[in-house]
Design an enzyme around this catalytic site. Structure first.
Site, short mmCIF file in Angstrom:
data_model
loop_
_atom_site.label_atom_id
_atom_site.label_comp_id
_atom_site.label_asym_id
_atom_site.label_seq_id
_atom_site.Cartn_x
_atom_site.Cartn_y
_atom_site.Cartn_z
N ASP A 1 35.48 42.75 16.39
CA ASP A 1 34.23 42.40 17.05
C ASP A 1 33.92 40.94 16.68
OD1 ASP A 1 31.98 42.56 18.52
OD2 ASP A 1 30.95 44.02 17.26
N SER A 2 33.20 40.27 17.56
CA SER A 2 33.07 38.82 17.44
C SER A 2 32.01 38.38 16.44
CB SER A 2 32.69 38.23 18.79
OG SER A 2 31.40 38.70 19.18
N GLY A 3 31.06 39.25 16.18
CA GLY A 3 29.95 38.86 15.32
C GLY A 3 28.64 38.74 16.05
N GLY A 4 28.68 38.77 17.39
CA GLY A 4 27.44 38.65 18.16
C GLY A 4 26.41 39.68 17.73
N HIS B 1 37.72 64.31 7.36
CA HIS B 1 37.46 65.45 8.25
C HIS B 1 36.77 64.98 9.53
CE1 HIS B 1 36.07 69.27 9.84
NE2 HIS B 1 34.88 68.71 9.96
N CYS C 1 40.37 70.84 5.36
CA CYS C 1 40.44 72.14 6.03
C CYS C 1 41.84 72.76 5.89
CB CYS C 1 40.06 72.00 7.50
SG CYS C 1 38.31 71.56 7.74
N GLN D 1 26.23 42.67 29.32
CA GLN D 1 24.92 42.89 28.69
C GLN D 1 23.91 43.32 29.76
OE1 GLN D 1 23.94 42.99 25.60
NE2 GLN D 1 25.77 42.26 24.52
N GLY E 1 25.29 45.90 24.05
CA GLY E 1 23.83 46.04 24.10
C GLY E 1 23.38 47.47 24.32
N ASP F 1 28.76 37.14 22.23
CA ASP F 1 27.67 37.38 23.19
C ASP F 1 26.30 37.21 22.54
OD1 ASP F 1 28.07 39.59 21.57
OD2 ASP F 1 27.66 41.04 23.14
N ASP G 1 33.95 52.82 19.67
CA ASP G 1 33.97 52.69 18.21
C ASP G 1 32.61 53.17 17.72
OD1 ASP G 1 32.64 49.98 19.06
OD2 ASP G 1 32.16 50.25 16.95
#
Lengths: 369, 369
Positions: free
Chosen positions: A76-79, A323, A296, A176, A203, A130, A253
Site C-alpha cells: 500500500d502506498s501510504g495514502g 486459525h 484444529c 475514491q 475510501g 491517493d 486485504d
C-alpha cells in the site's frame, strides 16, 4: 474464478491478503503463512519507509528477500495511513507533510516519493498515492470529498509518470469518491481511463456503515474493467467479501483475521467466539471441526486456547491468528468452487456467517495495531 | 550416547528439554518444536496446578492431549518454584503453604499433593517434591541446607508411596546438598538408595557461581547410578552442558534459549549476539551460516531480525527462540557424535563457545519469565 500473474508467481482470485505492514504478518512465520494457504501478502510502504527505511530494504535485496517471502507481495502506498495514523502538518497538491511515528521527525510524501519508496521495496503490485479523507460526514465533507477525488486523479498521472519499474511492478489506481455515488462515478471514469494493470476501490471501510460499504461496492465494482484485477481495500467480514465478489471484486486485504486472533476472537462458519469467555473454561471442542489449521488439526481444545490467553502466552494469539487466516483461505476456496459450479446456495449453507448482516463495522486493513 | 523410553516414545541422550511451564514453550507451536529437533519438553506442575488446574487438564485428557504434544513430557514438581516465585507462609515437614500467583489464594503443597497433581497431569517423567533452598550463603545456610537435604529424603519416600501411576510415569529423585560436597554425598547416598527409574541433580543454578556449579556437577554426576538417566536441572550454557555430559549427565532443561530469544539475544557457536545493537542495522548475514532453523535456512538477515525487535513485532522473539532451540539441539547432535566417535576436540573446534568460561551466571529453568 481467475488468477493473477506476478514476477513472484501466480495467485488465484478471489484472493484474500493478510496484512503484514512492517514486513511481517504479526506473529507468523512465512512457512506458517504458506501452510494455511496464503499466496500473497500486503506490506505497507508508509511503515517501512519510516522504519527500517526503504533504502535499507533495497540494499538488502528488496522486500521479498528482506522478509523471506518469495511469493507475490502488494504494498500500500501510504495514502490511507497518513490520514489514519499521522499528525498531518500540511496537505496540498504537492503532497503531504507529517510527523514520523518512529521519531517525530518531519516527513514529506508525494506521488513521486510514494513511487520511489515502492520501487525501492520492490513489491509485485504497488498502489497509487491517493488523497483518502475520512468517511464520516462532516460539515465540509462534500467539498473535501470532491477535492480528494480530483487530487487523487492528478496524483495518479504523476504516479504513473514517476513509476520507474513498470515492467516488474504492477501499479494499481484507486477509485475514491466516498459514499457519494456521483463522485464514485466521476472517480471511476477518471481513474479507469488511465491505462493500468489493475484498479482498486479505496475510501471504503473508513468509518461508514456496512450498508454504505455494500452500496458503494455494488455500484463501483461492476463498473471497473472486468479484464483487470479489481481490489477492494481494507474489507472485511465474510459477508462483505461474498457480496463484493458477486459484484466482481477479485482481491481483498484486511487486518481482521490477525487482529481479532490476537484478541482471542476466533472466526467460525457460524460466527465469531471470544475465547476469554468463561463458558469455554472446560470446552473440549476445537474452534471449528471443519478446519484444518494447526490448532484444529492438532485437536487443541477451546479450553487450552483460553488458558493460553488468560496466561498471557504468545501462543494464543499465534494459534488463533493462524486459525482465522485459514478460515478466510478456506472461505476463498469454497467461493472458488461456488464460482466454478454456480453453487452459491450451498456456500451459504456451509458458511451461515456469509448470510448474516455483520453487526460491527468493518475495520480498514491498515490501521495501527 | 543412550536413549530413554517413555510411554510417548523414546528420546536420545544427552537431551536438552525446552521449558514450557504453562503447557506451552513460549511462542512456539508443537510443529515448530518438532521441526527444530525437540523430542521432550518440560512443563511445570506448580504453574499448571494454579492455572488452569490439574483437575481440568486431567478432565481434558491429560497434559499431552491438552497441549497437543504427543512426545515425552517431564513435569517439575513445584519444589523449586515455591522458593523462587511464591510468598511462602509456612514450611514444615508436612509441606509448604504459600499464596497463588494467580489470585493470591492460600495453597498447600506436600509430597502427596505434588504426586496427585503430577499423576493428574500425566507426564512421562515426574519429579519428586523437594526442599530446595536458595544457593547463596546466608548466616544459617549450613543448618538450612542440612535440614533441606534431610527433608528432601523423607519427602522422597512419601512421594514414592503416594505415586499412583508408577507403571506409566517414571518418578525421578532429586539430589540436594547445595555446594557442600559432604552434604551432596549424603544426599546422593540417601536418594540413590531409593530404587527409582531416574535421578536428578537439584539445587544447582540457584544463584551460585559457574565454578561452584561445575564443582558440584563433576562431583555428583559420576556418583549417580550409570544405568539410569541422570538429569541436571536448570542448566545452562553450552560449556556447562559439555562439562556435565562428560561427567555423566544425560538430560538438561533451561529457559536460556527461549528467554534469551525473546530478548533479542541469539546463540551462535562463537558466542551470543544482541540483535538490538546498532552494528546489526545493515547486517545482511544470517544468525549462523551453519544453522538450519527457519530464520537461517530462510536466509533472514540480522538486519531484518533487528527490525522486528525494534518494531516490537512478535516474530522477532519467535524466530530467535526457534534459532536458539535449534542451536541447542544441533549442539546435542554434535555431542552424540563426539560420544560415539570420541571426537571431543573436533567438537570444541566447531563450537568455540563450549571452550570458554561463560561470564554470566546460569539461570534456572523455571524462573518466571
Amino acid at each position: 474464478m481467475g488468477s493473477v500473474q506476478t514476477p513472484h508467481g501466480t495467485f488465484d482470485t478471489p484472493a484474500f491478503l493478510p496484512v503484514g505492514s512492517r514486513a511481517t504478518v504479526k506473529g507468523l512465520t512465512v512457512e506458517q503463512l504458506r501452510a494455511v494457504g496464503v499466496r500473497i501478502v500486503l506490506a505497507n510502504a508508509y511503515h517501512l519507509m519510516l522504519r527500517p527505511g526503504h533504502e535499507l530494504v533495497a540494499e538488502l535485496g528488496g522486500l521479498h528477500r528482506f522478509m523471506g517471502w518469495d511469493g507475490p507481495i502488494l504494498t500500500d502506498s501510504g495514502g490511507y495511513q497518513i490520514y489514519s495514523l499521522a499528525h498531518i502538518s500540511t496537505i496540498d497538491d504537492d503532497g503531504v507533510s507529517f510527523r514520523s511515528f518512529v521519531d517525530g521527525s518531519a516527513v514529506h510524501l508525494s506521488p513521486e516519493r510514494a513511487m520511489e519508496v515502492q520501487n525501492a521495496l520492490g513489491a509485485d503490485i504497488i498502489m497509487a498515492f491517493d488523497d483518502c479523507p475520512p468517511g464520516r460526514d462532516t460539515l465540509d465533507a462534500d467539498k473535501r470529498r470532491r477535492e480528494a477525488h480530483e487530487r487523487t486523479l492528478r496524483w495518479l498521472e504523476r504516479c504513473r509518470a514517476a513509476h520507474a519499474r513498470p515492467d516488474e511492478q504492477a501499479l494499481f489506481g484507486i477509485v475514491q469518491g466516498g459514499t457519494d455515488l456521483d463522485l464514485r462515478l466521476a472517480s471511476l471514469e477518471g481513474v479507469c481511463n488511465v491505462e493500468l494493470p489493475g484498479y482498486a476501490i479505496g475510501g471504503v471501510a473508513v468509518g461508514e456503515s456496512a450498508q454504505d460499504i455494500r452500496r458503494v461496492v455494488e455500484f463501483t465494482a461492476p463498473r471497473m474493467p472486468a479484464d483487470k484485477p479489481r481490489y477492494l481495500m481494507g474489507v472485511g467480514y465474510e459477508r462483505d467479501l461474498v457480496t463484493a465478489i458477486r459484484a466482481g471484486v477479485d482481491m481483498f486485504d484486511c487486518v481482521l483475521p490477525t487482529r481479532n486472533g490476537r484478541n482471542a476472537n476466533a472466526f467460525t462458519p457460524v460466527g465469531r467466539i471470544q475465547l476469554r469467555n468463561a463458558r469455554f473454561k472446560e470446552a473440549e471442542t476445537v474452534l471449528d471441526p471443519g478446519c484444518d489449521c494447526p490448532a484444529c488439526a492438532g485437536r487443541l481444545s477451546r479450553a487450552y486456547l483460553r488458558h493460553l490467553f488468560l496466561s498471557g502466552e504468545m501462543l494464543g494469539p499465534i494459534l488463533v491468528s493462524l486459525h482465522n487466516l485459514r478460515h478466510y483461505q478456506r472461505l476463498m476456496l469454497d467461493i472458488h468452487k461456488a464460482i466454478r459450479e454456480d453453487t452459491w446456495s450451498a456456500l451459504a449453507e456451509a458458511w451461515p456467517v456469509t448470510r448474516e448482516l455483520e453487526p460491527t463495522p468493518c475495520t480498514n486493513s491498515t490501521q495501527q495495531c
